[in-house]
Structures are given as C-alpha cells and as structure tokens.
Scaffold this active site. Structure first.
Site: not given
Length: 207
Positions: A82, A111-112, A136, A185
């Site tokens: 996010g 991700s986050m 990523h 990624d």
C-alpha cells in the site's frame, strides 16, 4: 506514492465481523472478534495499507504499550502492500514503542507488507508454511507540469534508497543485494524468506 500496485478487493467483507459473547460477573458482554483478540495483544494488518488502517494499528499498539510495556505485541500480516507514508507510520511506531512486536505472515506479505513483516523484533518474525512474501521497489505515478514530475521522481528515488537501507538493516543482506533484488518483483516462499533474513522461522504448530 505507493509500495504496491495491487488493489484490496476484500474491504467490503470487513462488515461481516463475528461477535464473541463472554460471561462476566456482571452478565454477558459482546465483542467483535478483533476487539476480543486485542485483549490477547493480537493486532491484524490485513488488506491495503492506507492511512485509516495505519492510524488504527498505531492506536492499538500505543494502547497495548500503555496497558503493559513489557509484554509482546503480535502483528498478523496478510497484505498486498500500500501507501508508503501509511506504512512508515506503522514501522516507526513498531520501533518506537517499548514492547517487542512479533510479526507473523499469513497468506501474503507483499511490498509494504513485506517491509513491515521484516521490521518485527529479531527472533520473533515468522511465516506460516504456505504464505508468500514479495519485495520490490516503490511505485509512483504523478501527473502535472514537467518540473513537478521531476520533483516527485527525485522524491521516489530518495524513498527507494531509504527503504533499501532499512531492508538491509533488518535482513542482514548488503545494500547492493537489496538494490538488485528489489529492482523487479521478487517472490519468496516461506523457506526462502527465512534464508533471505526477512523472517526468522516458519510456524507450523503452536508450541
């Protein structure tokens, strides 16, 4: 500015929250399931990381610290990632408060979500066996005048550098390795996440 390109498709189902009934000396009390688990120092980070969700998680961590600054907090993560600023407010609070924050990945931490997973207390970061982790670089998009686009591009690069430094700190990987691995990624299984240093071990059963 986002750390993920995925959308949260599950927010509408948050309205379907089970209730728990407890018998007390004063009669029955009802809790939604998340409030009941909060009494056990369990916090859920699920879905897209955004400002409202981040504020709720920060508030819960501060509340649990005030209740008992010596007992661990357990943060269960199932998130596609996010907004960076929202995630960093959670990250900074995790580092700021006195209790250790144990992180547990169930489903996915991308991700986050992966960044917050690895930010847990050393030795207390876990994955469930079939969970997946994805790291990523930050994603960003901006429309406007050329000068403003240039300003935002520089900011994204600064944020990318800072995120890589922190990821290197928490995983034990070199900064150069993190930079290479987050260029695109990169998906990791639970054993691969342990080997990489994102988590400390895999949980298969409760002790």
């Amino acid at each position: 500015m986002s750390y993920s390109g995925e959308r949260d498709n599950f927010a509408p189902h948050m309205a379907l929250v089970p209730m728990v009934i407890e018998q007390t000396s004063r009669g029955e009390r009802s809790f939604d399931i998340y409030s009941r688990l909060l009494k056990e120092r369990v916090i859920f980070l699920t879905g897209q990381v955004e400002d409202h969700m981040a504020n709720l998680i920060v508030a819960q961590m501060l509340f649990l610290e005030a209740e008992n600054p010596e007992k661990d907090i357990y943060l269960y993560i199932n998130s596609p990632g996010g907004v960076i600023t929202a995630g960093m407010s959670i990250y900074d609070t995790m580092q700021f408060i006195k209790p250790d924050v144990s992180t547990i990945c169930m489903g996915q931490a991308a991700s986050m979500g992966a960044f917050l997973l690895t930010a847990g207390a050393k030795g207390k970061r876990f994955c469930l066996p079939n969970s997946r982790v994805m790291i990523h670089q930050p994603l960003g998009g901006y429309q406007g005048q050329a000068t403003d686009i240039e300003i935002h591009a520089r900011e994204i690069l600064k944020v990318k550098g800072r995120m890589n430094e922190l990821m290197a700190l928490h995983t034990g990987q070199s900064l150069e390795q993190i930079e290479r691995d987050t260029e695109r990624d990169r998906f990791l299984s639970a054993p691969e996440a342990v080997e990489y240093g994102l988590v400390d071990s895999i949980l298969t059963h409760r002790n």
